[in-house]
Scaffold this motif. Structure first.
Motif, PDB file in Angstrom:
ATOM      1  N   LYS A   1      37.846  21.604  55.388  1.00 11.60           N
ATOM      2  CA  LYS A   1      36.797  21.387  56.167  1.00 11.60           C
ATOM      3  C   LYS A   1      35.606  22.393  56.041  1.00 11.60           C
ATOM      4  CE  LYS A   1      35.120  19.091  60.199  1.00 11.60           C
ATOM      5  NZ  LYS A   1      35.280  18.472  61.429  1.00 11.60           N
ATOM      6  N   VAL A   2      36.087  23.686  55.959  1.00  7.00           N
ATOM      7  CA  VAL A   2      34.911  24.599  56.152  1.00  7.00           C
ATOM      8  C   VAL A   2      34.681  25.479  54.809  1.00  7.00           C
ATOM      9  CG1 VAL A   2      34.191  26.797  57.389  1.00  7.00           C
ATOM     10  CG2 VAL A   2      35.424  24.770  58.619  1.00  7.00           C
ATOM     11  N   GLY A   3      35.836  25.708  54.280  1.00  8.02           N
ATOM     12  CA  GLY A   3      35.895  26.621  52.985  1.00  8.02           C
ATOM     13  C   GLY A   3      35.325  28.205  53.016  1.00  8.02           C
ATOM     14  N   ASP A   4      34.101  28.568  52.979  1.00  4.21           N
ATOM     15  CA  ASP A   4      33.870  29.784  52.731  1.00  4.21           C
ATOM     16  C   ASP A   4      33.713  30.314  54.552  1.00  4.21           C
ATOM     17  OD1 ASP A   4      33.033  32.304  52.516  1.00  4.21           O
ATOM     18  OD2 ASP A   4      31.344  31.896  51.188  1.00  4.21           O
ATOM     19  N   ARG A   5      34.121  31.738  54.767  1.00  6.02           N
ATOM     20  CA  ARG A   5      34.124  32.325  56.055  1.00  6.02           C
ATOM     21  C   ARG A   5      32.671  32.104  56.547  1.00  6.02           C
ATOM     22  NH1 ARG A   5      35.195  38.097  55.374  1.00  6.02           N
ATOM     23  NH2 ARG A   5      32.986  38.205  54.945  1.00  6.02           N
ATOM     24  N   LYS A   6      31.584  32.105  55.906  1.00  2.20           N
ATOM     25  CA  LYS A   6      30.113  31.982  56.337  1.00  2.20           C
ATOM     26  C   LYS A   6      29.908  30.806  56.924  1.00  2.20           C
ATOM     27  CE  LYS A   6      28.645  35.288  53.062  1.00  2.20           C
ATOM     28  NZ  LYS A   6      27.766  35.670  51.670  1.00  2.20           N
ATOM     29  N   ASN A   7      30.564  29.504  56.700  1.00  6.69           N
ATOM     30  CA  ASN A   7      30.329  28.394  57.343  1.00  6.69           C
ATOM     31  C   ASN A   7      30.895  28.084  58.718  1.00  6.69           C
ATOM     32  OD1 ASN A   7      29.070  27.860  54.801  1.00  6.69           O
ATOM     33  ND2 ASN A   7      30.770  27.242  53.752  1.00  6.69           N
ATOM     34  N   TYR A   8      31.649  28.970  58.906  1.00 10.86           N
ATOM     35  CA  TYR A   8      32.365  28.738  60.441  1.00 10.86           C
ATOM     36  C   TYR A   8      31.429  28.660  61.402  1.00 10.86           C
ATOM     37  CZ  TYR A   8      37.256  28.925  58.613  1.00 10.86           C
ATOM     38  OH  TYR A   8      38.412  28.617  57.788  1.00 10.86           O
ATOM     39  N   ALA A   9      30.381  29.528  61.299  1.00 10.02           N
ATOM     40  CA  ALA A   9      29.291  29.525  62.551  1.00 10.02           C
ATOM     41  C   ALA A   9      28.628  27.979  62.644  1.00 10.02           C
ATOM     42  CB  ALA A   9      28.380  30.589  62.113  1.00 10.02           C
ATOM     43  N   SER A  10      28.463  27.260  61.625  1.00 12.91           N
ATOM     44  CA  SER A  10      27.842  26.082  61.986  1.00 12.91           C
ATOM     45  C   SER A  10      28.797  24.900  61.716  1.00 12.91           C
ATOM     46  CB  SER A  10      26.725  25.924  60.699  1.00 12.91           C
ATOM     47  OG  SER A  10      27.418  26.142  59.502  1.00 12.91           O
ATOM     48  N   ALA A  11      30.004  25.105  61.600  1.00 13.58           N
ATOM     49  CA  ALA A  11      31.050  24.003  61.591  1.00 13.58           C
ATOM     50  C   ALA A  11      31.479  23.648  62.779  1.00 13.58           C
ATOM     51  CB  ALA A  11      32.120  24.416  60.342  1.00 13.58           C
ATOM     52  N   THR A  12      31.735  22.260  62.863  1.00 19.59           N
ATOM     53  CA  THR A  12      32.317  21.717  64.219  1.00 19.59           C
ATOM     54  C   THR A  12      33.564  21.697  63.808  1.00 19.59           C
ATOM     55  OG1 THR A  12      31.685  19.452  63.326  1.00 19.59           O
ATOM     56  CG2 THR A  12      30.362  20.619  65.051  1.00 19.59           C
ATOM     57  N   LEU A  13      34.895  22.094  64.498  1.00 22.34           N
ATOM     58  CA  LEU A  13      36.056  21.808  64.553  1.00 22.34           C
ATOM     59  C   LEU A  13      37.022  21.478  65.502  1.00 22.34           C
ATOM     60  CD1 LEU A  13      36.808  25.440  62.666  1.00 22.34           C
ATOM     61  CD2 LEU A  13      36.664  23.174  61.479  1.00 22.34           C
ATOM     62  N   SER A  14      35.929  20.423  66.340  1.00 22.04           N
ATOM     63  CA  SER A  14      36.547  20.237  67.765  1.00 22.04           C
ATOM     64  C   SER A  14      37.602  18.874  67.372  1.00 22.04           C
ATOM     65  CB  SER A  14      35.556  19.488  68.581  1.00 22.04           C
ATOM     66  OG  SER A  14      34.888  18.458  67.827  1.00 22.04           O
ATOM     67  N   GLU A  15      37.652  18.408  66.290  1.00 22.53           N
ATOM     68  CA  GLU A  15      38.666  17.483  65.961  1.00 22.53           C
ATOM     69  C   GLU A  15      39.995  17.993  65.561  1.00 22.53           C
ATOM     70  OE1 GLU A  15      37.073  15.089  62.565  1.00 22.53           O
ATOM     71  OE2 GLU A  15      35.514  14.273  63.925  1.00 22.53           O
ATOM     72  N   LEU A  16      40.053  19.246  65.166  1.00 16.46           N
ATOM     73  CA  LEU A  16      41.201  19.834  64.868  1.00 16.46           C
ATOM     74  C   LEU A  16      41.683  20.803  65.621  1.00 16.46           C
ATOM     75  CD1 LEU A  16      40.129  20.543  60.993  1.00 16.46           C
ATOM     76  CD2 LEU A  16      41.663  18.594  61.796  1.00 16.46           C
ATOM     77  N   LEU A  17      40.769  21.546  66.335  1.00 19.48           N
ATOM     78  CA  LEU A  17      41.195  22.751  67.314  1.00 19.48           C
ATOM     79  C   LEU A  17      40.644  22.351  68.732  1.00 19.48           C
ATOM     80  CD1 LEU A  17      40.324  25.954  65.027  1.00 19.48           C
ATOM     81  CD2 LEU A  17      42.625  24.548  65.320  1.00 19.48           C
ATOM     82  N   PRO A  18      41.327  22.987  69.771  1.00 21.09           N
ATOM     83  CA  PRO A  18      40.782  23.070  71.051  1.00 21.09           C
ATOM     84  C   PRO A  18      39.540  23.956  71.004  1.00 21.09           C
ATOM     85  CG  PRO A  18      43.072  23.655  71.075  1.00 21.09           C
ATOM     86  CD  PRO A  18      42.637  23.599  69.639  1.00 21.09           C
TER      87      PRO A  18
END
Length: 537
Positions: free
Chosen positions: A210-227
């Motif tokens: 879903k995210v790919g590069d490390r820089k994209n984690y700040a703007s990505a939403t992972l609420s579906e996968l992680l608490p």
């Protein structure tokens, strides 16, 4: 006399031409050495041919169960009743049924068995109109049909699918482990902190996809996968990560590997559901007893459900531990207590000291369930549920027996605390390095006093011995001194006599006095030296 002879092609009724030759049972085989000789003893009177294999199967199943088929009943009424002759049969049970229902006299004896053996040896010449090839084809088809009927074999119960499914499941697990390990190691160069935060492999791969590069984690939403807490931790770790920078091509290859892992995981879950359904259809009682995976592995290890049903309970118990068994037999040690059955839930929830006993009882009940599933007509799992309930009750009694109270009536149960695993850190113990006896630094006051008393007693005994030895030495020294003095006196007298002769009086006296003084002083020095030695000792 008439003879009823059953073949795979149809029923044959023979007429005995010469009954006198039948009296000699031992030499009867000589009359059937050739078809010409056989035709002189018996002659075919009637032959009722089967239309197909299904009709032949119905006729033979009726004969095996001791019943008369409709077709055989018509033949007997039509031919035998009109002839009014006794009928020779190969099966005494069948003869009793014919006599009871058709009121025909039947004969069964060793003579009849020998006659049947002779007819079977020359069957091609005695039954005209039937080719040997047709006879062989009918025999083979009837044998297969009869075996399938006897074993209650169903075409739906194909255990080959189970063998292939469990083998594929194991292969998928190995491949998944290799792929996930490679994916974690590969992406760990770019974002090493993510592997410690997310422990689930499938969630890890979905986050990467879903995210790919490390820089994209700040703007990505992972609420579906992680608490929420884990998501915040991942974003914080991405900002201060110590990983290296990678190119877009590397990220594309890593994402492709993640896609493969996700697809294989989904196919594995689908295959596991398929295996569950097949096990419940083919071996429901085994599935209830040991579970789908263990039951499928037992079937795959034996080759098929029928082969597994031929094994004894003791073989089922150690199935999968053959290498350990033969190693133990070779080295004359204890044989293994369990094999594949160790992974069953009943054995897993047992305490270590009862695992061998429970595995033996579980193997015995599982062997019964296997045979019931292989040869039984009923496809229900009632027997497996009943046996599992018995094993669970037996397991509870074994576990409760160990925590009974020793005092009192013994009927009350002791309160067992919940088990909590505590990891112990073991340190090196240097006490085993030295072989010398060690004494504790702190000793009791009483022990010290006793030791002091013992030391004092030993010292007193030593002093008494020393005094006795000193007295003995003093006596010896005095004796030596007396002897020396006597010798000196004798020498002085001799010198005086010589001096009188020479008329010299004063000079010898001045020389003799110091000699006596030195002679007397020498034993005193010896005494002092001996006393010093004794004191030093």
């Amino acid at each position: 006399m008439l003879v009823l002879f059953e073949t795979s092609v149809g029923y044959a009724i023979f007429k005995v031409l010469n009954e006198k030759k039948l009296q000699e049972v031992d030499s009867l085989w000589k009359e059937f050495e050739t078809p010409e000789k056989a035709n002189k003893i018996v002659k075919l009177k009637h032959f009722e041919k089967f239309q197909d294999t299904a009709e032949a199967l119905a006729a033979f199943t009726a004969l095996m169960e001791g019943k008369i088929n409709k077709q055989l009943k018509k033949v007997l009424k039509k031919i035998v009743k009109e002839a009014h002759e006794p009928l020779a049969v190969a099966d005494a049970k069948l003869g009793g049924v014919i006599k009871e229902k058709l009121n025909l006299s039947c004969i069964h004896s060793p003579l009849v068995n020998e006659l049947m053996r002779g007819i079977r040896s020359q069957m091609d010449g005695l039954i005209p109109g039937v080719e040997p090839r047709e006879m062989a084809a009918m025999c083979l088809g009837l044998a297969h049909s009869l075996s399938r009927y006897r074993l209650k074999f169903s075409a739906d119960k194909v255990d080959t699918m189970i063998v292939q499914a469990i083998s594929l499941l194991d292969d998928l697990d190995k491949e998944l482990n290799n792929y996930i390990m490679r994916c974690r190691e590969w992406y760990g160069w770019h974002f090493p902190e993510l592997g410690k935060i997310i422990s689930d492999n499938l969630t890890y791969c979905k986050c990467l996809q879903k995210v790919g590069d490390r820089k994209n984690y700040a703007s990505a939403t992972l609420s579906e996968l992680l608490p929420e807490e884990v998501e915040a931790e991942v974003k914080a770790a991405a900002e201060i990560s110590m990983g290296t920078e990678v190119s877009e091509e590397d990220i594309c290859n890593i994402l492709h590997l993640c896609t493969q892992v996700i697809e294989i995981s989904e196919y594995r879950t689908q295959l596991y559901e398929y295996l569950q359904n097949r096990m419940m259809a083919i071996a429901p009682n085994v599935t209830v007893m040991v579970g789908e995976l263990v039951g499928a592995r037992l079937i795959a290890h034996a080759g098929s459900l029928l082969n597994l049903a031929k094994h004894a309970a003791s073989t089922v118990q150690i199935l999968g531990a053959e290498k350990a068994l033969f190693r133990a037999l070779k080295s004359r040690r204890d044989t293994p207590k369990y094999g594949l059955i160790y992974h069953a839930s009943l054995v897993g929830q047992t305490s270590p000291k009862h695992k061998g006993k429970i595995s033996r009882m579980l193997a015995a009940k599982t062997a019964l369930a296997i045979r019931y599933d292989a040869f039984g007509e009923d496809s229900s799992s009632a027997m497996g549920v009943e046996n599992r309930a018995k094993l669970e009750a037996r397991l509870r009694t074994l576990e409760d027996r160990g925590i009974r109270k020793i005092s009192g009536t013994g009927k009350a149960l002791a309160k067992a605390e919940k088990y909590e695993h505590k990891s112990e850190v073991k340190t090196y113990d240097p006490s085993g390095d030295s072989t010398l006896p060690t004494y504790s630094k702190k000793r009791k006051i009483e022990q010290v006093d006793k030791e002091d008393e013992v030391v004092e007693k030993k010292a007193k005994k030593a002093k008494v011995k020393i005094k006795v030895e000193e007295e003995e030495e003093v006596v010896e020294v005095e004796e030596d001194v007396v002897e020396v003095v006597e010798e000196q006196e004798t020498s002085v007298k001799k010198k005086k006599k010589k001096d009188k002769k020479k008329h010299i009086k004063e000079e010898p006296l001045s020389e003799e006095e110091p000699c006596t003084s030195t002679a007397i002083a020498s034993p005193e020095k010896k005494k002092k030296k001996k006393k010093k030695r004794v004191n030093e000792d």
